[in-house]
Design an enzyme around this catalytic site. Structure first.
Site: not given
Ligand code: PLP
Length: 403
Positions: A199, A179, A324
């Site tokens: 990500s 984030q 999720c």
């Molecule tokens: C979205 C998110 C993830 C997962 O990332 P993906 O690429 O969707 O697997 C992990 N940690 C945090 C804090 C996230 O916001």
């Protein structure tokens, strides 16, 4: 009006990243492991993207491993650190109660295998104290894993201080920075980070691609066996178009960070002021130590799910917390970690905006949330009990600005 206010769940790809990515799809289709010219041309593009990403993070290219995203990076970071610790007989991990499930579920799996995990409190403001981390570290601690910024409430953790505590104690430090990357200034050296997950789809890059940063000297174990790609730490032919798209999106986010932060913070402040005008509304998490775009409110006497559906009918895409957990009836583990009771945690709303949103959209969101909350309260038996004194209010009618 259509308003997308769920940028913490995912973002739309930036036009620049789409252009670079589609260009790579058409022209850079070689296998970078091939020795011939087509393959070696792809290898050059791959390594250029790696350098670009390393530069933004203050890392060396060799410290960057490409993965399928945040979840995989979190899994690999934790399992690698634990393997290194186990070799020295260390089987204790320090984390927090409000990590992303990619971290929490990995830790729970390790607990079943005989590891011990200390889950630190994040206090009422949604911030873990570096002193609490220091106090929890033991001689047999193999890893500290604390997220950079929380995905549900947006609070920023004292990562640099926690990293310093870990360095001093000789314990590896992982941070889930999914984030934070692209939204906050991060330098892995200055911030004392050993392992970091990011990500691409959280900063206008493509989905299904991410990075695990591992400081030189921190040996990664591979989750996926096969070829020798990624220095033998992540087998499988690299997704070069996605990697190129991620590098472009990250560079763009870094270049525009200052301007975006100013714009988004101003809109966020307006949003907070507006929503605080609703009686018995409560801003979750620290007032100011938060990523620019994420706000999370609880409204007493209502159900978050109904709120979301009615907002969606008004064209507003929001969330009750993490993508999720939506769909499950359990209240958010993050809000419970802040000490909120179940019935209050159920009435939560996360609005995550970014620079693609507008002031007019913020006004529309404030108006719409006010309307929907009062509509739902008119039909809520819980609200009726609160109104006639059969139940006690958890929050003050209005929160003071100073808090
Ligand atoms: C979205 C998110 C993830 C997962 O990332 P993906 O690429 O969707 O697997 C992990 N940690 C945090 C804090 C996230 O916001």
């Amino acid at each position: 009006m259509f308003v997308y206010a769920d940028h913490a769940a995912t973002t739309e790809m930036s036009p620049v990243a789409i252009e670079k990515m589609t260009d790579a799809l058409k022209t850079v289709w070689g296998n970078p492991s091939s020795l011939h010219t087509v393959g070696q041309e792809a290898k050059v593009v791959l390594e250029k993207a790696r350098e670009e990403i390393a530069a933004v993070l203050g890392a060396e290219p060799r410290e960057i491993t490409f993965t399928s995203g945040g979840s995989e990076s979190d899994n690999q970071a934790i399992l690698s650190a634990v393997a290194l610790g186990a070799a020295k007989g260390k089987k204790h991990i320090v984390s927090t109660k409000f990590e992303h499930h990619a971290v929490l579920h990995t830790l729970q799996k390790l607990e079943k295998q005989g590891y011990e995990v200390t889950y630190l409190d994040v206090h009422q403001n949604g911030i873990v104290a570096a002193e609490d981390v220091a106090a929890a570290i033991r001689p047999d601690t193999a890893l500290v894993t604390v997220m950079f910024a929380n995905n549900e409430i947006g609070t920023i953790q004292p990562v640099r201080e926690i990293g310093a505590v870990c360095r001093q104690a000789g314990v590896l430090f992982h941070t889930d920075a999914v984030q934070a990357v692209g939204h906050l200034p991060i330098n892995v050296r200055d911030d004392n980070i050993d392992l970091l997950s990011l990500s691409a789809h959280k900063f206008h890059g493509p989905k299904g691609i991410g990075v695990l940063y591992a400081r030189r000297g921190v040996r990664l174990s591979s989750l996926i066996e096969g070829g020798a790609q990624e220095r033998g730490k992540r087998a499988g032919t690299e997704n070069i178009p996605a990697i190129v798209g991620m590098a472009a999106a990250l560079t763009e986010a870094a270049e525009n960070m200052e301007a975006n932060t100013a714009k988004v913070t101003a809109m966020r402040e307006k949003l907070i002021r507006g929503l605080r005008g609703i009686p018995y509304a409560h801003l979750n998490g620290d007032r100011t130590r938060r990523v620019p775009g994420t706000v999370n409110f609880c409204f007493e006497g209502i159900e978050g799910e109904s709120l979301l559906l009615l907002l969606d009918a008004k064209g507003i895409s929001a969330s009750s917390g993490s993508a999720c957990t939506s769909g499950s009836l359990d209240p958010s583990h993050v809000l419970l970690a802040l000490g909120l009771p179940h019935e209050v945690a159920h009435g939560s709303l996360r609005l995550s905006i970014d620079e693609t949103n507008t002031d007019a959209e913020v006004d529309y969101m404030i108006r719409s949330v006010e309307e929907v909350v009062s509509y739902l309260r008119r039909m809520s038996p819980v609200w009726e009990d609160l109104e006639n004194g059969k139940r006690k209010h958890f929050f003050a009618e209005y929160e003071s600005e100073e808090k």
